[in-house]
Design a protein around this motif. Structure first.
Motif, mmCIF file in Angstrom:
data_model
loop_
_atom_site.group_PDB
_atom_site.id
_atom_site.type_symbol
_atom_site.label_atom_id
_atom_site.label_comp_id
_atom_site.label_asym_id
_atom_site.label_seq_id
_atom_site.Cartn_x
_atom_site.Cartn_y
_atom_site.Cartn_z
ATOM 1 N N LEU A 47 -15.389 -13.947 -29.199
ATOM 2 C CA LEU A 47 -15.890 -12.940 -28.270
ATOM 3 C C LEU A 47 -15.048 -11.688 -28.447
ATOM 4 C CD1 LEU A 47 -16.402 -15.123 -25.081
ATOM 5 C CD2 LEU A 47 -18.136 -14.321 -26.700
ATOM 6 N N GLN A 131 -14.061 -15.058 -13.885
ATOM 7 C CA GLN A 131 -13.369 -15.041 -15.179
ATOM 8 C C GLN A 131 -13.754 -13.794 -15.950
ATOM 9 O OE1 GLN A 131 -13.992 -18.677 -17.301
ATOM 10 N NE2 GLN A 131 -13.136 -19.925 -15.671
ATOM 11 N N LYS A 132 -12.755 -13.059 -16.364
ATOM 12 C CA LYS A 132 -13.022 -11.864 -17.160
ATOM 13 C C LYS A 132 -12.151 -11.863 -18.405
ATOM 14 C CE LYS A 132 -14.534 -8.624 -13.595
ATOM 15 N NZ LYS A 132 -14.228 -7.350 -12.937
ATOM 16 N N LEU A 143 -16.902 -9.038 -18.292
ATOM 17 C CA LEU A 143 -17.366 -10.414 -18.132
ATOM 18 C C LEU A 143 -17.663 -11.016 -19.505
ATOM 19 C CD1 LEU A 143 -19.829 -9.800 -15.158
ATOM 20 C CD2 LEU A 143 -17.645 -11.048 -15.054
ATOM 21 N N PRO A 144 -17.390 -12.326 -19.661
ATOM 22 C CA PRO A 144 -17.672 -12.959 -20.952
ATOM 23 C C PRO A 144 -19.108 -12.709 -21.432
ATOM 24 C CG PRO A 144 -16.422 -14.452 -19.589
ATOM 25 C CD PRO A 144 -16.738 -13.254 -18.728
ATOM 26 N N LEU A 145 -20.053 -12.639 -20.483
ATOM 27 C CA LEU A 145 -21.448 -12.414 -20.879
ATOM 28 C C LEU A 145 -21.674 -11.028 -21.455
ATOM 29 C CD1 LEU A 145 -23.560 -14.182 -18.115
ATOM 30 C CD2 LEU A 145 -23.563 -14.672 -20.572
ATOM 31 N N ASP A 146 -20.801 -10.093 -21.119
ATOM 32 C CA ASP A 146 -20.931 -8.729 -21.649
ATOM 33 C C ASP A 146 -20.189 -8.561 -22.971
ATOM 34 O OD1 ASP A 146 -22.477 -7.910 -19.521
ATOM 35 O OD2 ASP A 146 -20.728 -7.387 -18.300
ATOM 36 N N LYS A 148 -19.210 -8.970 -26.889
ATOM 37 C CA LYS A 148 -20.002 -9.018 -28.123
ATOM 38 C C LYS A 148 -19.578 -10.264 -28.883
ATOM 39 C CE LYS A 148 -19.349 -5.436 -30.667
ATOM 40 N NZ LYS A 148 -19.178 -4.096 -31.195
ATOM 41 N N GLU A 149 -20.559 -10.957 -29.462
ATOM 42 C CA GLU A 149 -20.210 -12.119 -30.284
ATOM 43 C C GLU A 149 -19.921 -11.656 -31.701
ATOM 44 O OE1 GLU A 149 -23.390 -14.937 -30.026
ATOM 45 O OE2 GLU A 149 -22.308 -16.063 -28.501
#
Ligand SMILES: [Zn+2]
Ligand SMILES: [Zn+2]
Ligand SMILES: [Zn+2]
Length: 304
Positions: A47, A131-132, A143-146, A148-149
């Motif tokens: 991430l 969790q950030k 946020l982990p969802l934001d 980039k992979e």
């Protein structure tokens, strides 16, 4: 193979490739993979910071109410005997604050009921912290969802590149053989310590002893599209500092008319090769012309 590294641009680097390609190694590896010269192998998924792409990020717990990271984890204890539930720290000296009895055996008269968090700033108590991920470079939390992979790859030399390298080596052998026949000693790469103390590197040098005079010809290959006037001027400065007797440039694929004029002015010999495979032949042909027609003084004097 990639290696995590906090001080690099993307949070990882390729130490072996950097020896050859410098700081831009990752981009060069990608270009070479796109050109079919390297094979990509999946290495890991990471991430990264949505802003700069760095994978040098760390996980942090935040208070859901005020976003502070100053939160404390607490073990929750239930005294089964009387039903009292509170954070561990409230059971002082191993005694239940409600009924005053001693806690004896975990799992029998008292049990752990998991953990709870308390924000030390706003005092909020909660079960699940937010969790950030944190990027120290940008001082950015997200946020982990934001995030980039990013897929990391390792790279391997393909047979195509091996062939190209073989051809290049063969060209060196070919050039060496031909220039030796012409009475010159070739050196690859041509490293010359200049009068200024600066060490110059050329594609090669070719040296001959003619009478008392040591004749050193420096040869460079310029392959970034059309060779510019500035390229020629820079080469001229390096050649003069190196005490070269003559300079030969192989331009791949071509040289601009302006640059050719500059080269002519300074007595730099030019030849063009349509591609790198043709470099050896073009170089040898031009070199032979120059040394076999000394009456035309194709190589003008440098630094004499
Ligand atoms: Zn960043
Ligand atoms: Zn808070
Ligand atoms: Zn109790």
């Amino acid at each position: 193979v990639p290696e995590l590294s906090a001080d690099s641009r993307y949070g990882y680097r390729y130490p072996i490739a950097e020896k050859y390609f410098g700081a831009q190694a990752r981009d060069t590896l990608e270009e070479m993979a796109n050109a079919g010269l390297l094979e990509r192998h999946f290495y890991s998924k990471e991430l990264s910071c949505p802003k700069c792409g760095s994978i040098n990020v760390s996980m942090r717990f935040h208070c859901p109410k005020c976003d502070s990271t100053n939160i404390k984890r607490k073990k929750i204890i239930e005294h089964v005997v009387c039903g009292f539930v509170a954070p561990e720290e409230e059971f002082k000296e191993g005694k239940c604050p409600k009924c005053g009895r001693e806690l004896k055996r975990m799992g029998v008269d008292y049990v752990e009921q998991g953990v709870q968090f308390q924000c030390q700033d706003c005092k909020d108590v909660f079960q699940t912290p937010v969790q950030k991920l944190y990027d120290p470079k940008d001082n950015e939390s997200f946020l982990p969802l934001d995030a980039k992979e990013v897929s990391l790859f390792s790279y391997k030399v393909t047979t195509k590149l091996e062939e190209e390298l073989q051809k290049a080596l063969f060209q060196k052998d070919y050039i060496s053989k031909k220039l030796t026949e012409l009475g010159f000693a070739p050196t690859f790469p041509g490293t010359v310590k200049g009068k200024s103390g600066i060490v110059h590197e050329f594609f090669m040098t070719a040296t001959a002893h003619i009478g008392f005079v040591k004749t050193k010809i420096v040869i460079d290959i310029m392959g970034n599209g059309r060779v510019s006037e500035e390229d020629i001027l820079k080469l001229y400065a390096r050649a003069v500092d190196s005490g070269a007797y003559g300079v030969l440039v192989v331009a791949v694929p071509s040289i601009s008319p302006g640059a050719r004029r500059v080269a002519d002015t300074y007595g730099i010999a030019i030849t063009e090769a349509p591609d790198f495979q043709a470099v050896g032949e073009a170089l040898v042909k031009r070199f032979a012309e120059l040394v076999e027609t000394p009456e035309e003084r194709m190589f003008k004097m440098f630094g004499t």
